[in-house]
Design an enzyme around this catalytic site. Structure first.
Site, PDB file in Angstrom:
ATOM      1  N   ASP A 290       1.848   3.858   2.912  1.00 25.46           N
ATOM      2  CA  ASP A 290       0.842   4.759   2.334  1.00 25.46           C
ATOM      3  C   ASP A 290       1.487   5.932   1.586  1.00 25.46           C
ATOM      4  O   ASP A 290       1.600   5.902   0.363  1.00 25.46           O
ATOM      5  CB  ASP A 290      -0.122   5.262   3.418  1.00 25.46           C
ATOM      6  N   ASP A 291       1.877   6.971   2.318  1.00 29.37           N
ATOM      7  CA  ASP A 291       2.478   8.175   1.724  1.00 29.37           C
ATOM      8  C   ASP A 291       3.671   8.597   2.580  1.00 29.37           C
ATOM      9  O   ASP A 291       3.599   9.579   3.324  1.00 29.37           O
ATOM     10  CB  ASP A 291       1.434   9.305   1.676  1.00 29.37           C
TER      11      ASP A 291
ATOM     12  N   GLU B 173     -11.221   3.561   6.083  1.00 32.03           N
ATOM     13  CA  GLU B 173     -10.147   4.393   6.658  1.00 32.03           C
ATOM     14  C   GLU B 173     -10.840   5.475   7.506  1.00 32.03           C
ATOM     15  O   GLU B 173     -10.742   5.483   8.716  1.00 32.03           O
ATOM     16  CB  GLU B 173      -9.305   5.011   5.533  1.00 32.03           C
TER      17      GLU B 173
ATOM     18  N   HIS C  98       0.863  -1.187   0.000  1.00 34.90           N
ATOM     19  CA  HIS C  98       0.000   0.000   0.000  1.00 34.90           C
ATOM     20  C   HIS C  98       0.894   1.230   0.000  1.00 34.90           C
ATOM     21  O   HIS C  98       1.320   1.710   1.063  1.00 34.90           O
ATOM     22  CB  HIS C  98      -0.924  -0.029   1.225  1.00 34.90           C
TER      23      HIS C  98
ATOM     24  N   HIS D 144      -9.569   1.346  -1.315  1.00 33.66           N
ATOM     25  CA  HIS D 144      -9.488   1.922   0.028  1.00 33.66           C
ATOM     26  C   HIS D 144     -10.903   1.883   0.612  1.00 33.66           C
ATOM     27  O   HIS D 144     -11.854   2.335  -0.030  1.00 33.66           O
ATOM     28  CB  HIS D 144      -9.045   3.378  -0.025  1.00 33.66           C
TER      29      HIS D 144
ATOM     30  N   HIS E 247       1.346   4.933  -2.331  1.00 34.51           N
ATOM     31  CA  HIS E 247       1.000   5.831  -3.445  1.00 34.51           C
ATOM     32  C   HIS E 247       2.303   6.467  -3.899  1.00 34.51           C
ATOM     33  O   HIS E 247       2.948   7.174  -3.105  1.00 34.51           O
ATOM     34  CB  HIS E 247       0.025   6.898  -2.967  1.00 34.51           C
TER      35      HIS E 247
HETATM   36  N1  HPA Z   1      -6.476   7.491   1.489  1.00 32.34           N
HETATM   37  C1  HPA Z   1      -7.133   7.878   0.405  1.00 32.34           C
HETATM   38  N2  HPA Z   1      -6.518   8.378  -0.649  1.00 32.34           N
HETATM   39  C2  HPA Z   1      -5.201   8.509  -0.633  1.00 32.34           C
HETATM   40  C3  HPA Z   1      -4.475   8.119   0.454  1.00 32.34           C
HETATM   41  C4  HPA Z   1      -5.149   7.572   1.579  1.00 32.34           C
HETATM   42  O1  HPA Z   1      -4.577   7.201   2.620  1.00 32.34           O
HETATM   43  N3  HPA Z   1      -3.178   8.381   0.172  1.00 32.34           N
HETATM   44  C5  HPA Z   1      -3.137   8.881  -1.073  1.00 32.34           C
HETATM   45  N4  HPA Z   1      -4.364   8.967  -1.570  1.00 32.34           N
HETATM   46 ZN    ZN Z   2      -3.657   4.858   0.619  1.00 29.37          ZN
END
Ligand code: HPA
Ligand code: ZN
Length: 340
Positions: free
Chosen positions: A280-281, A202, A19, A199, A21
């Protein structure tokens, strides 16, 4: 285990990242470098002032900055450099397999060709496979704040590059954009042979996870934190071996949890859910794979068996062949046999 011992153990674990991006791995230093060479002026006058803006109260506040940062990416070389920087970083953390997202619409909406985006990413991934021994899958993610029609146009634009793409996903602003909004484009994507993830859960409710499973027919959930609200859903995830790609530092930074001690991953492992750890990021949330493992293990006092289970789950939940999974899982177990 001292913090240093824990760090050393984590460093040595052969890991997957499922996971990530790629636009979220854009480090401020590289952002300034690319902005300069593309003659783009950022709203921030230094790396430090940009980093100061990385304080988020929720997903949307993060997304606003994340989309802004991506605007300096114009040319194939920019996408290549972004992806290569990510790969060299995770290589240094003993990540051996990655399944990464890219958001085509973030770029096509501002006039960058799909081909420019995917060519840069693909070439870096291939270089990583050859030179760093990192295997990979590529996932094209639809932006859920845009229309289903826009997602269909993205699917169409992807057709010439079908062989480079393994799956489709769904990301961006979750609340108010339920999976069911994308039922048709996910069905069409499946027909083209793409694997499906989304996703869900969350910020959104457990109901969105049900929708992702039953309407989109996805095979892995990105995040999925909210599943613990619903016992029947937990049962379904376990029985169908639906993996969750959890992102602890992301959850903390986006206020999905108040403190790391509240992260649900240990509870999920206890219940037998196929939970995995991911970043994630990482450029925005303060850490790559090792930092995510470390902060989680420290706060939840995870033992070696739990760490081993998380690493095994990463391979189990990946899209590599069964033979490759077995090979990597043996390597994880061998590694833990050497760690006292
Ligand atoms: N959630 C939704 N969209 C996203 C995320 C995330 O954690 N990171 C980058 N785009
Ligand atoms: Zn994500």
């Amino acid at each position: 285990m001292t913090p240093l011992e824990l760090q050393e153990i984590i460093q040595g674990i052969p890991k997957t990242e499922l996971h990530l991006h790629i636009e979220g791995s854009f480090e401020p230093e590289l952002m300034f470098e690319i902005a300069n060479r593309n003659n783009i002026k950022l709203d921030f006058d230094s790396v430090a002032s940009l980093k100061k803006a990385y304080k988020f109260n929720n997903l949307q506040e993060f997304l606003d900055i994340y989309y802004l940062g991506a605007q300096v990416l114009l040319y194939e070389q920019d996408f290549f450099d972004l992806t290569w920087a990510y790969l060299t970083k995770v290589h240094s953390q003993n990540v051996v397999h990655v399944e990464i997202f890219f958001d085509p619409q973030t770029h096509t909406e501002r006039g960058i060709d799909f081909e420019v985006v995917i060519s840069g990413i693909y070439k870096a991934l291939e270089k990583g496979r050859k030179e760093l021994n990192i295997t990979y899958k590529l996932i094209m993610s639809y932006l859920r704040h845009l229309s289903e029609d826009s997602a269909f146009k993205t699917l169409e634009a992807a057709m010439p590059f079908k062989d480079w793409i393994d799956g489709v996903g769904l990301d961006s602003s979750e609340l108010g954009n339920p999976p069911s909004k994308f039922a048709n484009v996910f069905a069409a994507s499946a027909k083209e042979g793409f694997k499906l993830v989304a996703h869900a859960g969350e910020e959104g409710p457990a109901d969105y996870i049900w929708e992702a499973l039953d309407i989109l027919k996805i095979e892995r959930i990105d995040h999925g934190n909210r599943c613990l609200d619903d016992e029947a859903l937990v049962k379904r995830l376990i029985e169908n071996k639906i993996a969750l790609t959890l992102c602890p530092l992301s959850n903390l930074e986006l206020k999905v949890i108040k403190k790391m001690e509240d992260h649900p991953v240990a509870k999920m492992l206890d219940k037998g859910i196929l939970a995995t750890i991911n970043s994630d990021d990482p450029a925005y949330f303060g850490g790559y794979m090792n930092e995510n493992y470390f902060e989680t293990a420290k706060a939840l006092k995870l033992d070696k068996n739990q760490l081993m289970q998380l690493a095994i789950n990463g391979f189990e939940a990946s899209w590599m062949s069964q033979d490759d999974k077995v090979k990597h899982i043996i390597a994880v177990k061998d590694y833990f046999n050497t760690v006292n």
